[in-house]
Design a protein around this motif. Structure first.
Motif, mmCIF file in Angstrom:
data_model
loop_
_atom_site.group_PDB
_atom_site.id
_atom_site.type_symbol
_atom_site.label_atom_id
_atom_site.label_comp_id
_atom_site.label_asym_id
_atom_site.label_seq_id
_atom_site.Cartn_x
_atom_site.Cartn_y
_atom_site.Cartn_z
ATOM 1 N N TYR A 1 4.430 3.253 -6.524
ATOM 2 C CA TYR A 1 3.413 2.516 -5.765
ATOM 3 C C TYR A 1 3.725 1.047 -5.605
ATOM 4 O O TYR A 1 4.196 0.388 -6.527
ATOM 5 C CB TYR A 1 2.079 2.657 -6.501
ATOM 6 C CG TYR A 1 0.936 1.826 -5.942
ATOM 7 C CD1 TYR A 1 0.467 2.022 -4.652
ATOM 8 C CD2 TYR A 1 0.313 0.852 -6.714
ATOM 9 C CE1 TYR A 1 -0.583 1.274 -4.140
ATOM 10 C CE2 TYR A 1 -0.746 0.101 -6.224
ATOM 11 C CZ TYR A 1 -1.197 0.320 -4.924
ATOM 12 O OH TYR A 1 -2.242 -0.426 -4.433
ATOM 13 N N LYS B 1 -4.821 8.534 -5.072
ATOM 14 C CA LYS B 1 -3.833 8.056 -4.101
ATOM 15 C C LYS B 1 -4.516 7.292 -2.967
ATOM 16 O O LYS B 1 -3.984 6.289 -2.478
ATOM 17 C CB LYS B 1 -3.008 9.231 -3.563
ATOM 18 C CG LYS B 1 -2.059 9.832 -4.609
ATOM 19 C CD LYS B 1 -1.223 10.962 -4.057
ATOM 20 C CE LYS B 1 -2.036 12.219 -3.824
ATOM 21 N NZ LYS B 1 -1.186 13.377 -3.444
ATOM 22 N N GLN C 1 -4.777 -2.336 0.997
ATOM 23 C CA GLN C 1 -5.038 -2.649 2.404
ATOM 24 C C GLN C 1 -6.226 -3.590 2.582
ATOM 25 O O GLN C 1 -6.256 -4.384 3.528
ATOM 26 C CB GLN C 1 -5.298 -1.357 3.188
ATOM 27 C CG GLN C 1 -4.062 -0.481 3.344
ATOM 28 C CD GLN C 1 -4.395 0.924 3.827
ATOM 29 O OE1 GLN C 1 -5.564 1.323 3.873
ATOM 30 N NE2 GLN C 1 -3.367 1.692 4.177
ATOM 31 N N ASP D 1 0.805 -1.224 0.000
ATOM 32 C CA ASP D 1 0.000 0.000 0.000
ATOM 33 C C ASP D 1 0.835 1.270 0.000
ATOM 34 O O ASP D 1 0.295 2.366 0.128
ATOM 35 C CB ASP D 1 -0.939 0.015 1.209
ATOM 36 C CG ASP D 1 -0.205 0.165 2.537
ATOM 37 O OD1 ASP D 1 1.002 -0.151 2.583
ATOM 38 O OD2 ASP D 1 -0.839 0.591 3.520
ATOM 39 N N GLN D 2 2.142 1.146 -0.171
ATOM 40 C CA GLN D 2 2.999 2.336 -0.087
ATOM 41 C C GLN D 2 2.862 3.215 -1.317
ATOM 42 O O GLN D 2 3.057 2.770 -2.443
ATOM 43 C CB GLN D 2 4.465 1.951 0.108
ATOM 44 C CG GLN D 2 5.376 3.168 0.274
ATOM 45 C CD GLN D 2 6.695 2.822 0.922
ATOM 46 O OE1 GLN D 2 6.737 2.141 1.942
ATOM 47 N NE2 GLN D 2 7.792 3.283 0.336
ATOM 48 N N LYS E 1 -3.982 3.154 -1.897
ATOM 49 C CA LYS E 1 -3.702 2.662 -0.547
ATOM 50 C C LYS E 1 -4.783 1.702 -0.064
ATOM 51 O O LYS E 1 -4.498 0.605 0.413
ATOM 52 C CB LYS E 1 -3.566 3.830 0.435
ATOM 53 C CG LYS E 1 -2.330 4.681 0.211
ATOM 54 C CD LYS E 1 -2.119 5.684 1.324
ATOM 55 C CE LYS E 1 -1.633 5.013 2.598
ATOM 56 N NZ LYS E 1 -0.248 4.538 2.476
#
Length: 224
Positions: A44, A92, A100, A27-28, A96
């Protein structure tokens, strides 16, 4: 031949180089000024696909697999790589939250990094006559981070690959040193700090850890 266990370790080490953990942070979302002309772009996932590179491949793969947030991502498909999404907070957020909450995003990332990076790295490794796991690590890292084994770096040293009559360890050592110098003096300032990658591999070379049988210190994280 690289065993499954060695491949797993190679991927874990590169995951650390990319996101700081052996498992990889799916998820970075990072913003780096390493795009064309030094502009900021989104990077990403587990191995940090770039907005101007293969981020679209991941999202297309995710949408086609029917991910939980596929409908939310669909309007972005024509935009990724065509216009900057650095300031699009919703995009964005989707990056994420999908990683997740939805295992399909993990699968999409794994497939993209395998098909577009590990397989081509393996092809180069085999075609050029390499056999050692540390050689594969250096080559795969170069594919992930530099898009391949850049000719501009290879031109900086005289050693030949094993397939061309050269010594494997000598070539890998020379390439890693040349790549470190290239990264340290890269025209894009955001790229220069990434010399931590090559520094770690040069230590492994000095330790004669060619089979990756010993733990490897990947930028401060020990991968057993």
């Amino acid at each position: 031949m690289i065993t499954d266990a060695q491949k797993k370790k190679i991927i874990q080490i590169v995951n650390v180089m990319e996101t700081g953990t052996p498992e990889g942070k799916y998820d970075q979302v990072t913003l780096l000024a390493d795009g064309k002309g030094g502009v900021k772009q989104i990077t990403y996932g587990r191995s940090q696909a770039t907005e101007q590179g293969n981020l679209k491949n991941i999202i297309e793969r995710y949408v086609n697999a029917g991910g939980k947030f596929a409908a939310n991502f669909e309007p972005y498909l024509p935009k990724i790589g065509k216009q900057s999404l650095v300031n699009d907070d919703e995009f964005k957020r989707l990056l994420k939250v999908s990683a997740q909450q939805d295992p399909i995003m993990h699968d999409a990332q794994d497939a993209t990094f395998e098909i577009l990076y590990y397989v081509p790295a393996t092809h180069f490794f085999n075609a050029e006559g390499f056999t050692l796991p540390l050689s594969m690590l250096v080559i795969y890292d170069s594919f992930i981070h530099s898009g391949g084994v850049p000719a501009v770096v290879r031109a900086r040293f005289p050693e030949k690959t094993p397939a061309n009559g050269g010594d494997e360890k000598a070539w890998v050592t020379a390439y890693t040193k040349a790549r470190q110098d290239w990264l340290a003096n890269h025209p894009k300032k955001a790229v220069r700090p990434s010399v931590y990658r090559t520094k770690s591999y040069l230590v492994a070379i000095q330790q004669d850890n060619w089979m990756l049988a010993q733990p490897l210190n990947a930028h401060g994280v020990i991968v057993p």
